[in-house]
Design a protein around this motif. Structure first.
Motif, PDB file in Angstrom:
ATOM      1  N   ASN A 276       0.922  -1.196   0.168  1.00 53.78           N
ATOM      2  CA  ASN A 276       0.004   0.035   0.032  1.00 53.78           C
ATOM      3  C   ASN A 276       0.928   1.240   0.146  1.00 53.78           C
ATOM      4  O   ASN A 276       1.861   1.352   0.501  1.00 53.78           O
ATOM      5  CB  ASN A 276      -0.829   0.055   1.398  1.00 53.78           C
ATOM      6  N   PRO A 277       0.670   2.283  -0.696  1.00 55.16           N
ATOM      7  CA  PRO A 277       1.609   3.297  -0.933  1.00 55.16           C
ATOM      8  C   PRO A 277       1.297   4.294   0.507  1.00 55.16           C
ATOM      9  O   PRO A 277       2.359   5.068   0.733  1.00 55.16           O
ATOM     10  CB  PRO A 277       0.983   4.221  -2.125  1.00 55.16           C
ATOM     11  N   TRP A 278       0.403   3.995   1.230  1.00 52.56           N
ATOM     12  CA  TRP A 278       0.224   5.023   2.513  1.00 52.56           C
ATOM     13  C   TRP A 278       0.636   4.037   3.698  1.00 52.56           C
ATOM     14  O   TRP A 278       1.166   4.901   4.691  1.00 52.56           O
ATOM     15  CB  TRP A 278      -1.133   5.432   2.624  1.00 52.56           C
ATOM     16  N   ILE A 279       0.725   2.879   3.833  1.00 53.54           N
ATOM     17  CA  ILE A 279       0.967   2.342   5.089  1.00 53.54           C
ATOM     18  C   ILE A 279       1.879   1.162   4.709  1.00 53.54           C
ATOM     19  O   ILE A 279       1.749   0.358   3.612  1.00 53.54           O
ATOM     20  CB  ILE A 279      -0.059   1.779   5.993  1.00 53.54           C
ATOM     21  N   ASP A 280       2.732   0.645   5.749  1.00 56.54           N
ATOM     22  CA  ASP A 280       3.569  -0.638   5.299  1.00 56.54           C
ATOM     23  C   ASP A 280       3.212  -1.904   5.944  1.00 56.54           C
ATOM     24  O   ASP A 280       3.397  -2.923   5.493  1.00 56.54           O
ATOM     25  CB  ASP A 280       5.021  -0.510   5.453  1.00 56.54           C
ATOM     26  N   HIS A 281       2.072  -1.578   6.921  1.00 50.88           N
ATOM     27  CA  HIS A 281       1.476  -2.960   7.562  1.00 50.88           C
ATOM     28  C   HIS A 281       0.270  -2.769   8.258  1.00 50.88           C
ATOM     29  O   HIS A 281      -0.191  -1.515   8.191  1.00 50.88           O
ATOM     30  CB  HIS A 281       2.844  -3.263   8.697  1.00 50.88           C
ATOM     31  N   LEU A 282      -0.352  -3.678   8.611  1.00 45.86           N
ATOM     32  CA  LEU A 282      -1.584  -3.674   9.322  1.00 45.86           C
ATOM     33  C   LEU A 282      -1.626  -4.689  10.589  1.00 45.86           C
ATOM     34  O   LEU A 282      -0.830  -5.563  10.502  1.00 45.86           O
ATOM     35  CB  LEU A 282      -2.645  -4.511   8.260  1.00 45.86           C
TER      36      LEU A 282
END
Length: 166
Positions: A19-25
């Motif tokens: 994801n361009p805005w976050i690197d993890h969930l």
């Protein structure tokens, strides 16, 4: 009002995402029916697709006024526990804010502005503890429909005098 509480351990999963805005969930992975002697935020395992953390202890609180909600959760077939976390001071560190077995409270957490909210299956030991609490303190409440008080001059539902009915 009667209350009971129980300390549990919370385990979280951190997954990388493209994801361009976050690197993890983050998501809840499981609830431990007992608090382990492990420091909060200890890495329990690392795999290619996820890292599992022990987030720390939390308290599940039961209230006699909410037994109908707990009963509904247990009767649902797969009882759930809701877990909510919030980022500390807008940073990347998470703070465990709430763990609940009340479905109404759990659904309200989705609208509360928490950063991570999810459910996990309820361990059988916790389900048995909740069932015993419900058995002991549940009181069936009869629903009474209120009659609306009429305001002076309110004539709704009263036929107008002098009008002919045809």
């Amino acid at each position: 009002m009667t209350e009971a509480s129980r300390e549990v351990g919370v385990v979280l999963r951190r997954r990388p995402v493209d994801n361009p805005w976050i690197d993890h969930l983050w998501s809840p992975a499981m609830i431990l029916d007992e608090v382990p002697a492990t420091a909060p935020w200890t890495v329990l395992s690392t795999q290619a697709d996820a890292t599992i953390y022990y987030a720390g202890p939390a308290s599940i609180e039961l209230f006699s006024s909410d037994t109908a909600n707990y009963r509904d959760n247990l009767a649902d077939g797969e009882p759930r526990i809701w877990v909510a976390l919030r980022r500390q001071d807008g940073g990347s560190e998470l703070e465990l804010t709430k763990v609940t077995v009340d479905p109404t409270e759990g659904e309200a957490m989705f609208e509360s502005g928490c950063d991570v909210i999810g459910t996990v299956p309820m361990p059988p030991e916790i389900a048995a503890w909740i069932a015993a609490f419900v058995d002991e303190f549940h009181v069936e409440r009869v629903f009474h429909k209120r009659k609306r008080d009429r305001a002076p001059g309110d004539r709704r539902g009263i036929p107008d005098e002098g009008k002919r009915r045809t």
